[in-house]
Design a protein around this motif. Structure first.
Motif, PDB file in Angstrom:
ATOM      1  N   PRO A  20      60.024 -39.455  72.889  1.00 53.69           N
ATOM      2  CA  PRO A  20      58.664 -39.130  73.547  1.00 53.69           C
ATOM      3  C   PRO A  20      57.972 -38.101  72.701  1.00 53.69           C
ATOM      4  CG  PRO A  20      60.579 -37.977  74.734  1.00 53.69           C
ATOM      5  CD  PRO A  20      61.338 -38.923  73.696  1.00 53.69           C
ATOM      6  N   LEU A  21      56.751 -37.790  72.996  1.00 54.20           N
ATOM      7  CA  LEU A  21      56.058 -37.060  72.252  1.00 54.20           C
ATOM      8  C   LEU A  21      56.564 -35.534  71.918  1.00 54.20           C
ATOM      9  CD1 LEU A  21      53.346 -36.921  70.390  1.00 54.20           C
ATOM     10  CD2 LEU A  21      52.034 -36.529  72.496  1.00 54.20           C
ATOM     11  N   CYS A  22      57.120 -35.017  72.988  1.00 54.13           N
ATOM     12  CA  CYS A  22      57.619 -33.647  73.032  1.00 54.13           C
ATOM     13  C   CYS A  22      58.612 -33.369  71.829  1.00 54.13           C
ATOM     14  CB  CYS A  22      57.913 -33.232  74.159  1.00 54.13           C
ATOM     15  SG  CYS A  22      59.330 -34.276  75.095  1.00 54.13           S
ATOM     16  N   CYS A 101      61.956 -32.934  82.173  1.00 57.58           N
ATOM     17  CA  CYS A 101      60.523 -32.898  82.019  1.00 57.58           C
ATOM     18  C   CYS A 101      59.799 -31.572  82.721  1.00 57.58           C
ATOM     19  CB  CYS A 101      59.599 -33.688  82.520  1.00 57.58           C
ATOM     20  SG  CYS A 101      59.708 -35.210  81.466  1.00 57.58           S
ATOM     21  N   ILE A 104      60.657 -28.338  80.925  1.00 61.05           N
ATOM     22  CA  ILE A 104      59.865 -28.274  79.415  1.00 61.05           C
ATOM     23  C   ILE A 104      58.409 -27.862  79.756  1.00 61.05           C
ATOM     24  CG2 ILE A 104      59.109 -29.734  77.664  1.00 61.05           C
ATOM     25  CD1 ILE A 104      61.716 -31.064  77.952  1.00 61.05           C
ATOM     26  N   ILE A 105      57.907 -28.456  80.869  1.00 59.68           N
ATOM     27  CA  ILE A 105      56.427 -28.397  81.338  1.00 59.68           C
ATOM     28  C   ILE A 105      56.348 -26.803  81.611  1.00 59.68           C
ATOM     29  CG2 ILE A 105      54.611 -29.140  82.995  1.00 59.68           C
ATOM     30  CD1 ILE A 105      55.820 -31.968  82.621  1.00 59.68           C
ATOM     31  N   PRO A 118      53.506 -31.631  75.134  1.00 60.79           N
ATOM     32  CA  PRO A 118      52.256 -31.748  74.561  1.00 60.79           C
ATOM     33  C   PRO A 118      51.249 -31.841  75.483  1.00 60.79           C
ATOM     34  CG  PRO A 118      53.923 -32.654  73.067  1.00 60.79           C
ATOM     35  CD  PRO A 118      54.819 -32.279  74.383  1.00 60.79           C
ATOM     36  N   TYR A 119      51.677 -32.667  76.528  1.00 63.65           N
ATOM     37  CA  TYR A 119      50.419 -33.014  77.499  1.00 63.65           C
ATOM     38  C   TYR A 119      49.771 -31.677  78.050  1.00 63.65           C
ATOM     39  CZ  TYR A 119      52.192 -37.413  76.444  1.00 63.65           C
ATOM     40  OH  TYR A 119      52.416 -38.763  75.521  1.00 63.65           O
ATOM     41  N   TYR A 153      51.137 -34.205  83.790  1.00 71.07           N
ATOM     42  CA  TYR A 153      51.435 -34.283  82.588  1.00 71.07           C
ATOM     43  C   TYR A 153      52.596 -35.644  82.562  1.00 71.07           C
ATOM     44  CZ  TYR A 153      49.086 -30.160  82.837  1.00 71.07           C
ATOM     45  OH  TYR A 153      48.260 -28.885  83.026  1.00 71.07           O
ATOM     46  N   GLN A 154      53.463 -35.698  83.551  1.00 72.52           N
ATOM     47  CA  GLN A 154      54.443 -36.774  83.636  1.00 72.52           C
ATOM     48  C   GLN A 154      53.825 -38.177  83.532  1.00 72.52           C
ATOM     49  OE1 GLN A 154      57.474 -33.953  85.496  1.00 72.52           O
ATOM     50  NE2 GLN A 154      57.987 -35.944  85.836  1.00 72.52           N
ATOM     51  N   CYS A 157      52.421 -39.035  80.318  1.00 73.72           N
ATOM     52  CA  CYS A 157      53.471 -39.474  79.254  1.00 73.72           C
ATOM     53  C   CYS A 157      53.842 -40.877  79.812  1.00 73.72           C
ATOM     54  CB  CYS A 157      54.668 -38.477  79.630  1.00 73.72           C
ATOM     55  SG  CYS A 157      55.977 -38.666  78.190  1.00 73.72           S
ATOM     56  N   ILE A 173      58.072 -41.208  83.976  1.00 68.23           N
ATOM     57  CA  ILE A 173      58.945 -40.537  83.208  1.00 68.23           C
ATOM     58  C   ILE A 173      58.951 -39.162  83.682  1.00 68.23           C
ATOM     59  CG2 ILE A 173      58.947 -39.536  80.805  1.00 68.23           C
ATOM     60  CD1 ILE A 173      59.348 -42.370  80.705  1.00 68.23           C
ATOM     61  N   HIS A 175      62.050 -37.336  82.314  1.00 68.47           N
ATOM     62  CA  HIS A 175      63.027 -36.737  81.550  1.00 68.47           C
ATOM     63  C   HIS A 175      62.967 -37.503  80.157  1.00 68.47           C
ATOM     64  CE1 HIS A 175      66.588 -35.094  79.693  1.00 68.47           C
ATOM     65  NE2 HIS A 175      67.016 -34.583  81.010  1.00 68.47           N
ATOM     66  N   PRO A 176      62.933 -36.508  79.026  1.00 64.44           N
ATOM     67  CA  PRO A 176      62.773 -37.190  77.709  1.00 64.44           C
ATOM     68  C   PRO A 176      63.955 -38.180  77.326  1.00 64.44           C
ATOM     69  CG  PRO A 176      62.509 -34.702  77.705  1.00 64.44           C
ATOM     70  CD  PRO A 176      63.050 -35.160  79.076  1.00 64.44           C
TER      71      PRO A 176
HETATM   72 FE1  SF4 Z   1      58.544 -34.620  76.926  1.00 65.51          FE
HETATM   73 FE2  SF4 Z   1      58.367 -34.973  79.472  1.00 65.51          FE
HETATM   74 FE3  SF4 Z   1      56.263 -33.912  78.336  1.00 65.51          FE
HETATM   75 FE4  SF4 Z   1      56.761 -36.617  78.176  1.00 65.51          FE
HETATM   76  S1  SF4 Z   1      56.446 -35.486  80.024  1.00 65.51           S
HETATM   77  S2  SF4 Z   1      56.232 -35.210  76.634  1.00 65.51           S
HETATM   78  S3  SF4 Z   1      58.995 -36.406  77.991  1.00 65.51           S
HETATM   79  S4  SF4 Z   1      58.394 -33.129  78.633  1.00 65.51           S
END
Ligand code: SF4
Length: 189
Positions: A20-22, A101, A104-105, A118-119, A153-154, A157, A173, A175-176
């Protein structure tokens, strides 16, 4: 599981096809800068563990990059411990799980950090450029940006995933490592 096993020789190719982008971003920054700050090392390191990179390969992977900038001795002293720690081989020997996610978000990357989502954390220009490199059409990109503006954001993604692989991802999505596994299922089917 059956999809989760990558080795060092495949890692660059797999990072482009299935991360995934992250994680693509962290991976590219590590290759470019030969360094990642703590938050990035944790986020990418645990993800790689989740995709099946064995401890010895993980140590070799991080060492190869970091020692382009710091001495092997410094790497062994300052960085190898925390990699072994992530694999439950040091300290309390907890087997740490890769970040979802949501975690991370809600992280707060500072200057010089490359972790985060990144989103959520990229500027609009940077996000558009990154999505372009993933091959999104301008229509696909607008759909993604629309979710981003609404702070979904998810979902952004998930739409990226659907655009890249040309298939629906009904579960969404969250979880990465789920992104990675779903992607591998498609690419290997
Ligand atoms: Fe990574 Fe989740 Fe963001 Fe997608 S939504 S870029 S998998 S943290």
């Amino acid at each position: 599981n059956e999809y989760a096993d990558i080795s060092l020789k495949d890692i660059d190719q797999v990072s482009k096809s299935s991360f995934p982008l992250c994680m693509r971003h962290l991976f590219e920054k590590l290759r470019e800068d030969h360094h990642l700050k703590h938050g990035g090392r944790m986020q990418l390191g645990l993800f790689l563990k989740g995709v099946g990179l064995k401890l010895d390969d993980a140590l070799a992977f991080w060492r190869a990059e970091f020692t382009k900038k710091v001495g092997a001795e410094k790497f062994d002293k300052e960085y190898a411990y925390s990699i072994r720690h992530n694999y439950g081989k040091e300290g309390k020997r907890t087997d740490y799980t890769p970040y979802a996610c949501q975690k991370i978000i809600s992280s707060a990357p500072g200057v010089g950090d490359h972790h985060g989502c990144p989103y959520r954390h990229f500027s609009e220009d940077n996000l558009r450029a990154a999505l372009g490199r993933m091959g999104l059409s301008s229509r696909g990109m607008e759909d993604v940006m629309d979710k981003v503006r609404n702070k979904h954001y998810q979902l952004a993604c998930t739409l990226t995933f659907e655009a890249v692989y040309g298939t629906s991802c009904d579960a969404g999505i969250n979880h990465p490592n789920q992104y990675f596994e779903e992607s591998q299922k498609i690419l290997k089917s």
